[in-house]
Design a protein around this motif. Sequence first.
Motif, PDB file in Angstrom:
ATOM      1  N   THR A   1      -0.612  -7.651  -4.859  1.00 61.07           N
ATOM      2  CA  THR A   1      -0.517  -6.528  -4.182  1.00 61.07           C
ATOM      3  C   THR A   1      -1.765  -5.667  -4.123  1.00 61.07           C
ATOM      4  O   THR A   1      -2.204  -5.126  -2.968  1.00 61.07           O
ATOM      5  CB  THR A   1       0.614  -5.444  -5.077  1.00 61.07           C
ATOM      6  N   ALA A   2      -2.595  -5.736  -5.147  1.00 59.48           N
ATOM      7  CA  ALA A   2      -3.995  -4.931  -5.113  1.00 59.48           C
ATOM      8  C   ALA A   2      -4.942  -5.564  -4.010  1.00 59.48           C
ATOM      9  O   ALA A   2      -5.611  -4.905  -3.358  1.00 59.48           O
ATOM     10  CB  ALA A   2      -4.721  -4.931  -6.607  1.00 59.48           C
ATOM     11  N   THR A   3      -4.893  -7.003  -3.883  1.00 52.73           N
ATOM     12  CA  THR A   3      -5.739  -7.782  -3.261  1.00 52.73           C
ATOM     13  C   THR A   3      -5.474  -7.355  -1.710  1.00 52.73           C
ATOM     14  O   THR A   3      -6.281  -6.747  -0.919  1.00 52.73           O
ATOM     15  CB  THR A   3      -5.599  -9.100  -3.360  1.00 52.73           C
ATOM     16  N   ARG A   4      -4.077  -7.136  -1.294  1.00 50.28           N
ATOM     17  CA  ARG A   4      -3.766  -6.697   0.064  1.00 50.28           C
ATOM     18  C   ARG A   4      -4.122  -5.475   0.328  1.00 50.28           C
ATOM     19  O   ARG A   4      -4.560  -4.977   1.382  1.00 50.28           O
ATOM     20  CB  ARG A   4      -2.309  -7.214   0.164  1.00 50.28           C
ATOM     21  N   LEU A   5      -3.905  -4.360  -0.623  1.00 49.14           N
ATOM     22  CA  LEU A   5      -4.154  -3.176  -0.360  1.00 49.14           C
ATOM     23  C   LEU A   5      -5.502  -2.758  -0.533  1.00 49.14           C
ATOM     24  O   LEU A   5      -6.113  -1.952   0.406  1.00 49.14           O
ATOM     25  CB  LEU A   5      -3.332  -2.210  -1.361  1.00 49.14           C
ATOM     26  N   PHE A   6      -6.411  -3.422  -1.297  1.00 44.69           N
ATOM     27  CA  PHE A   6      -7.680  -2.814  -1.408  1.00 44.69           C
ATOM     28  C   PHE A   6      -8.449  -3.386  -0.363  1.00 44.69           C
ATOM     29  O   PHE A   6      -9.320  -2.844   0.367  1.00 44.69           O
ATOM     30  CB  PHE A   6      -8.452  -3.692  -2.775  1.00 44.69           C
ATOM     31  N   TYR A   7      -8.185  -4.608   0.154  1.00 42.98           N
ATOM     32  CA  TYR A   7      -8.880  -5.404   1.402  1.00 42.98           C
ATOM     33  C   TYR A   7      -8.497  -4.566   2.703  1.00 42.98           C
ATOM     34  O   TYR A   7      -9.543  -4.116   3.513  1.00 42.98           O
ATOM     35  CB  TYR A   7      -8.638  -6.643   1.581  1.00 42.98           C
ATOM     36  N   ALA A   8      -7.203  -3.926   2.733  1.00 38.14           N
ATOM     37  CA  ALA A   8      -7.078  -3.511   4.059  1.00 38.14           C
ATOM     38  C   ALA A   8      -7.208  -1.992   4.001  1.00 38.14           C
ATOM     39  O   ALA A   8      -7.558  -1.490   5.137  1.00 38.14           O
ATOM     40  CB  ALA A   8      -5.359  -3.583   4.085  1.00 38.14           C
ATOM     41  N   GLU A   9      -7.362  -1.259   2.929  1.00 37.37           N
ATOM     42  CA  GLU A   9      -7.461   0.136   2.933  1.00 37.37           C
ATOM     43  C   GLU A   9      -8.673   0.686   2.354  1.00 37.37           C
ATOM     44  O   GLU A   9      -8.971   1.642   2.302  1.00 37.37           O
ATOM     45  CB  GLU A   9      -6.252   0.786   2.317  1.00 37.37           C
ATOM     46  N   GLY A  10      -9.154  -0.216   1.230  1.00 41.16           N
ATOM     47  CA  GLY A  10     -10.526   0.401   0.360  1.00 41.16           C
ATOM     48  C   GLY A  10      -9.843   0.410  -0.865  1.00 41.16           C
ATOM     49  O   GLY A  10      -8.740   0.705  -1.281  1.00 41.16           O
ATOM     50  N   ILE A  11     -10.698   0.288  -1.897  1.00 45.34           N
ATOM     51  CA  ILE A  11     -10.400   0.164  -3.327  1.00 45.34           C
ATOM     52  C   ILE A  11      -9.890   1.775  -3.785  1.00 45.34           C
ATOM     53  O   ILE A  11      -8.963   2.019  -4.435  1.00 45.34           O
ATOM     54  CB  ILE A  11     -11.665  -0.300  -4.278  1.00 45.34           C
ATOM     55  N   HIS A  12     -10.657   2.740  -3.414  1.00 47.25           N
ATOM     56  CA  HIS A  12     -10.892   4.180  -3.942  1.00 47.25           C
ATOM     57  C   HIS A  12      -9.522   4.650  -3.230  1.00 47.25           C
ATOM     58  O   HIS A  12      -9.002   5.711  -3.657  1.00 47.25           O
ATOM     59  CB  HIS A  12     -12.117   4.677  -3.921  1.00 47.25           C
ATOM     60  N   ALA A  13      -9.340   4.118  -2.034  1.00 42.82           N
ATOM     61  CA  ALA A  13      -8.120   4.687  -1.099  1.00 42.82           C
ATOM     62  C   ALA A  13      -6.743   4.623  -1.858  1.00 42.82           C
ATOM     63  O   ALA A  13      -5.692   5.088  -1.523  1.00 42.82           O
ATOM     64  CB  ALA A  13      -8.247   4.629  -0.007  1.00 42.82           C
ATOM     65  N   VAL A  14      -6.629   3.610  -2.532  1.00 43.94           N
ATOM     66  CA  VAL A  14      -5.225   2.973  -3.125  1.00 43.94           C
ATOM     67  C   VAL A  14      -5.377   3.256  -4.568  1.00 43.94           C
ATOM     68  O   VAL A  14      -6.245   2.915  -5.406  1.00 43.94           O
ATOM     69  CB  VAL A  14      -5.290   1.580  -2.976  1.00 43.94           C
ATOM     70  N   GLY A  15      -4.451   3.876  -4.946  1.00 45.08           N
ATOM     71  CA  GLY A  15      -4.104   4.435  -6.597  1.00 45.08           C
ATOM     72  C   GLY A  15      -3.193   3.334  -7.238  1.00 45.08           C
ATOM     73  O   GLY A  15      -2.492   2.768  -6.654  1.00 45.08           O
ATOM     74  N   VAL A  16      -3.209   3.547  -8.589  1.00 44.96           N
ATOM     75  CA  VAL A  16      -2.563   2.813  -9.511  1.00 44.96           C
ATOM     76  C   VAL A  16      -1.214   2.778  -9.136  1.00 44.96           C
ATOM     77  O   VAL A  16      -0.123   1.895  -9.021  1.00 44.96           O
ATOM     78  CB  VAL A  16      -2.909   3.114 -10.812  1.00 44.96           C
ATOM     79  N   ASP A  17      -0.504   4.172  -9.078  1.00 44.77           N
ATOM     80  CA  ASP A  17       0.979   4.419  -8.628  1.00 44.77           C
ATOM     81  C   ASP A  17       1.348   3.570  -7.684  1.00 44.77           C
ATOM     82  O   ASP A  17       2.545   3.053  -7.721  1.00 44.77           O
ATOM     83  CB  ASP A  17       1.052   5.981  -8.397  1.00 44.77           C
ATOM     84  N   ARG A  18       0.408   3.555  -6.559  1.00 41.57           N
ATOM     85  CA  ARG A  18       1.041   2.791  -5.401  1.00 41.57           C
ATOM     86  C   ARG A  18       1.217   1.351  -5.514  1.00 41.57           C
ATOM     87  O   ARG A  18       2.084   0.664  -5.301  1.00 41.57           O
ATOM     88  CB  ARG A  18       0.039   3.070  -4.347  1.00 41.57           C
ATOM     89  N   ILE A  19       0.217   1.036  -6.390  1.00 41.44           N
ATOM     90  CA  ILE A  19       0.130  -0.568  -6.603  1.00 41.44           C
ATOM     91  C   ILE A  19       1.114  -1.071  -7.500  1.00 41.44           C
ATOM     92  O   ILE A  19       1.969  -1.877  -7.262  1.00 41.44           O
ATOM     93  CB  ILE A  19      -1.078  -0.941  -7.372  1.00 41.44           C
ATOM     94  N   VAL A  20       1.555  -0.107  -8.464  1.00 46.66           N
ATOM     95  CA  VAL A  20       2.935  -0.328  -9.413  1.00 46.66           C
ATOM     96  C   VAL A  20       4.004  -0.365  -8.725  1.00 46.66           C
ATOM     97  O   VAL A  20       5.109  -0.991  -8.598  1.00 46.66           O
ATOM     98  CB  VAL A  20       2.688   0.748 -10.484  1.00 46.66           C
ATOM     99  N   THR A  21       4.341   0.807  -7.697  1.00 52.38           N
ATOM    100  CA  THR A  21       5.420   0.875  -6.733  1.00 52.38           C
ATOM    101  C   THR A  21       5.441  -0.465  -5.956  1.00 52.38           C
ATOM    102  O   THR A  21       6.513  -1.050  -6.021  1.00 52.38           O
ATOM    103  CB  THR A  21       5.238   2.020  -6.127  1.00 52.38           C
ATOM    104  N   GLU A  22       4.477  -0.710  -5.277  1.00 49.08           N
ATOM    105  CA  GLU A  22       4.599  -1.868  -4.320  1.00 49.08           C
ATOM    106  C   GLU A  22       4.783  -3.292  -4.972  1.00 49.08           C
ATOM    107  O   GLU A  22       5.355  -4.067  -4.454  1.00 49.08           O
ATOM    108  CB  GLU A  22       3.575  -1.905  -3.495  1.00 49.08           C
ATOM    109  N   ALA A  23       4.188  -3.461  -6.231  1.00 45.80           N
ATOM    110  CA  ALA A  23       4.229  -4.664  -6.995  1.00 45.80           C
ATOM    111  C   ALA A  23       5.590  -4.900  -7.698  1.00 45.80           C
ATOM    112  O   ALA A  23       5.943  -5.861  -8.227  1.00 45.80           O
ATOM    113  CB  ALA A  23       3.118  -4.966  -8.018  1.00 45.80           C
TER     114      ALA A  23
END
Length: 184
Positions: free
Chosen positions: A14-36
Amino acid sequence: MSTPSAARDRVLDTATRLFYAEGIHAVGVDRIVTEAGVTRATFYRHFPSKEELVRSYVEHWDAGVRAQVAAAFPGLTADRALELFVTRLGEEMCRPGFRGCPFINAAAEYPDAASPVAQAIAAHRAWLRALFVRVLAELGVGEPEQRAGMLMLLRDGAMVGAALGEPAVVAGQLAAAVRAVAAA
């Protein structure tokens, strides 16, 4: 380092997909937790901090690149290996969703050379440069160390240029430039 588990893999994927698509600092832990689909406790059991997750993300990309190289390059001549590198990089740059090099993108967000993220990026780049040196030396190209640096610059510039402009044009220019460096 946490032990492998399905939950850890989901977080990293999930982090790989989001970090690459949107940027690392733009994606928070809460979103990763939810989507994963994991709890915060599970997240922090595997990744004690977001920076640890980002380091794992960089190392995950690195492992994938190394595995692709290991699978593609056995038995290839050096000139064919260089051509395959150019072809595969060109294909990557032209695929939908391409946002540039994940290592360059991460480096822009983690500029402190002492950070574990920057060190993971540096390790990948050192490996790639050493691969270029080896291939150029096998080709009998003079000054393989210097020319490997040129290939790194060409690769980096192509990744950024393709993300900002016309990927197919950049891929063609990269191919011509790499051939020129190898032939010179």
